[in-house]
Design an enzyme around this catalytic site. Structure first.
Site, short mmCIF file in Angstrom:
data_model
loop_
_atom_site.label_atom_id
_atom_site.label_comp_id
_atom_site.label_asym_id
_atom_site.label_seq_id
_atom_site.Cartn_x
_atom_site.Cartn_y
_atom_site.Cartn_z
N CYS A 53 15.84 -41.77 -9.45
CA CYS A 53 16.93 -42.00 -8.50
C CYS A 53 17.97 -40.88 -8.52
O CYS A 53 18.77 -40.79 -7.60
CB CYS A 53 17.59 -43.35 -8.78
N GLN A 103 19.66 -48.07 -3.47
CA GLN A 103 18.70 -47.18 -4.11
C GLN A 103 17.29 -47.76 -4.04
O GLN A 103 16.34 -47.09 -3.62
CB GLN A 103 19.11 -46.96 -5.58
N ARG A 151 31.45 -49.07 -5.33
CA ARG A 151 30.73 -48.62 -6.54
C ARG A 151 31.63 -48.94 -7.72
O ARG A 151 32.77 -48.46 -7.80
CB ARG A 151 30.42 -47.12 -6.47
N ARG A 163 17.97 -42.32 1.19
CA ARG A 163 19.20 -43.11 1.01
C ARG A 163 19.98 -43.10 2.34
O ARG A 163 20.49 -44.13 2.77
CB ARG A 163 20.08 -42.50 -0.10
N ASP A 197 14.54 -43.33 -14.95
CA ASP A 197 15.98 -43.15 -14.74
C ASP A 197 16.58 -42.68 -16.06
O ASP A 197 15.90 -42.71 -17.10
CB ASP A 197 16.59 -44.50 -14.30
N HIS A 207 21.54 -52.00 -7.91
CA HIS A 207 21.73 -50.81 -7.06
C HIS A 207 20.80 -51.01 -5.85
O HIS A 207 19.79 -50.33 -5.71
CB HIS A 207 21.37 -49.56 -7.86
N1 CP Z 1 21.23 -42.36 -7.26
C1 CP Z 1 22.56 -42.41 -7.05
O1 CP Z 1 23.14 -43.48 -6.84
O2 CP Z 1 23.16 -41.20 -7.04
P1 CP Z 1 24.73 -40.96 -7.12
O3 CP Z 1 25.19 -41.54 -8.45
O4 CP Z 1 24.91 -39.48 -7.03
O5 CP Z 1 25.38 -41.70 -5.99
#
Ligand code: CP
Length: 310
Positions: free
Chosen positions: A264, A132, A102, A292, A224, A129
Site C-alpha cells: 500500500c 486502500q 485520517r 486510489r 505492508d 483503511h
Molecule cells: N497508503 C496510504 O494510505 O498512503 P499515505 O499514507 O501516503 O496516504
C-alpha cells in the site's frame, strides 16, 4: 434518505463493492464525462497523521469532479482537544458536503460520523483503511480479471490494511491467506465476520504463522510496513518479530509464476520487502497508488453526488 458513510469495508455489501468498481471502470474510461459530477461541492480533509497518497488523491479527485477540498492539518482543527469531535462535526457540516478523516483511533471516525450531517470517509484509522483495500482489489480485478478461485497472500502485520483486505476479499470471492508472526494476527472479530461472508461467497480465508505456507501457489502477494505510524517506539521489537516475514525473491519463487506484488506504500525497502521485488516486473504498487484516485472518485460520487446541498 439518511447519509451514507464509508467507515469500513465491513459495512459494504458485495453488491455495493461491485457498484463502486463498475463506476470506477466508467471514470477510468472517460474521466471527462464526470468533470462536473461534484460541481459546487466541498470536501474537508482532516488529517491527524501524515499522508501522500490519501491526501493528494482526494484533493485531486475532488478537483477532477468539479468540486474542491479544504485540508485541515493536525494543528488547525486539533480534533477532540481544541473542541469536541461532535462540535467540530456539526460545524463542518454547515460548510462542507463531506469529510475525510485520517486519525489514530477508530472511535474518532465513528464519533465524527455519528455527529456529522454529511458523509464521513475513513482515510485510515488504527482499525481500518477502506479506501486502500477497495483500490487494491480493484487493481487485482484489472490485472487478473475474474477473482473467484484466485488467492491473495498477505504477509506481515495483521494491521488496519490487513483487516480491510479481509473484509474486501470476502466480498469479491477472492481467497486470502494471512501470515503473521504470533501475537500480530488481524482483529479476531474482523476475521470471523469476514470468514462468514467469504464462505457465503464461495471464498476461503486462512490464518497461518508461516509465510511459505501462505504464499504457496498464490496469484498475489501483499505486504505492508512492520511498524505503522504511531508504532515507531515498537520498531526494534517488531523488526525482530517480523524478520522471517520479508517478501523477497526466495519467497516469491513459491507463488504462482507472474504473481502480482502489492504494497500500500510507503514502503521500507530492505525491511518488509526487498528492492528487487518491489521494483520487479511483477510489482503493481504504483497502479495500486493510482487506483486510489479512481476508486475514491467513485466513492465520492456515490456518497456526495446525490445529496442536495446542506
Ligand atoms: N497508503 C496510504 O494510505 O498512503 P499515505 O499514507 O501516503 O496516504
Amino acid at each position: 434518505m439518511p447519509k451514507k458513510d464509508l467507515i469500513s469495508v465491513g459495512n459494504l455489501s458485495p453488491q455495493e463493492v461491485e457498484e463502486i468498481f463498475l463506476l470506477t471502470d466508467k471514470l477510468k474510461a472517460d474521466a471527462a464525462d464526470f468533470k462536473s459530477a461534484l460541481a459546487g461541492k466541498t470536501l474537508a480533509l482532516i488529517f491527524q497523521k501524515p499522508s501522500n497518497r490519501t491526501r493528494v488523491s482526494f484533493d485531486v479527485g475532488m478537483y477532477q469532479l468539479g468540486g474542491n477540498s479544504v485540508y485541515l492539518s493536525p494543528g488547525e482543527i486539533n480534533l477532540g482537544v481544541r473542541e469536541s469531535i461532535s462540535d467540530a462535526a456539526k460545524t463542518l457540516s454547515r460548510y462542507v458536503d463531506g469529510i475525510v478523516l485520517r486519525t489514530f483511533e477508530h472511535k474518532n471516525v465513528l464519533e465524527l460520523a455519528k455527529y456529522a450531517e454529511v458523509p464521513v470517509i475513513n482515510g485510515l484509522s488504527d482499525f481500518s483503511h477502506p479506501c486502500q483495500a477497495l483500490a487494491d482489489i480493484y487493481t487485482i480485478r484489472e490485472k487478473l480479471g475474474a477473482l473467484k478461485g484466485k488467492t491473495l497472500a498477505y504477509v506481515g502485520d495483521g494491521n488496519n490494511v490487513c483487516n480491510s483486505l479481509l473484509y474486501a476479499c470476502a466480498r469479491v470471492s477472492l481467497n486470502m491467506n494471512t501470515a503473521t508472526p504470533k501475537g500480530y494476527e488481524p482483529d479476531g472479530a474482523v476475521f470471523e465476520s469476514a470468514r462468514a461472508t467469504a464462505f457465503g461467497c464461495g471464498a476461503k480465508l486462512q490464518l497461518t504463522h508461516s509465510p511459505q505456507e501462505a504464499v504457496a501457489g498464490v496469484d498475489v502477494i501483499y505486504t505492508d510496513v512492520w511498524a505503522s505510524m504511531g508504532q515507531e517506539k515498537e520498531a526494534a521489537k517488531r523488526e525482530k518479530a517480523f524478520k522471517d516475514f520479508q517478501v523477497n525473491a526466495k519467497l516469491l519463487k513459491l507463488a504462482k509464476k507472474g504473481a502480482l506484488i502489492m504494497h500500500c506504500l510507503p514502503a521500507h525497502r530492505g525491511k518488509e520487502i526487498t528492492e528487487d521485488v518491489i521494483d520487479g516486473k511483477n510489482s503493481v504498487v504504483f497502479d495500486q497508488a493510482e487506483n486510489r484516485l479512481h476508486v475514491q472518485k467513485a466513492v465520492l460520487i456515490k456518497l456526495l453526488g446525490n445529496r442536495n446541498g446542506r
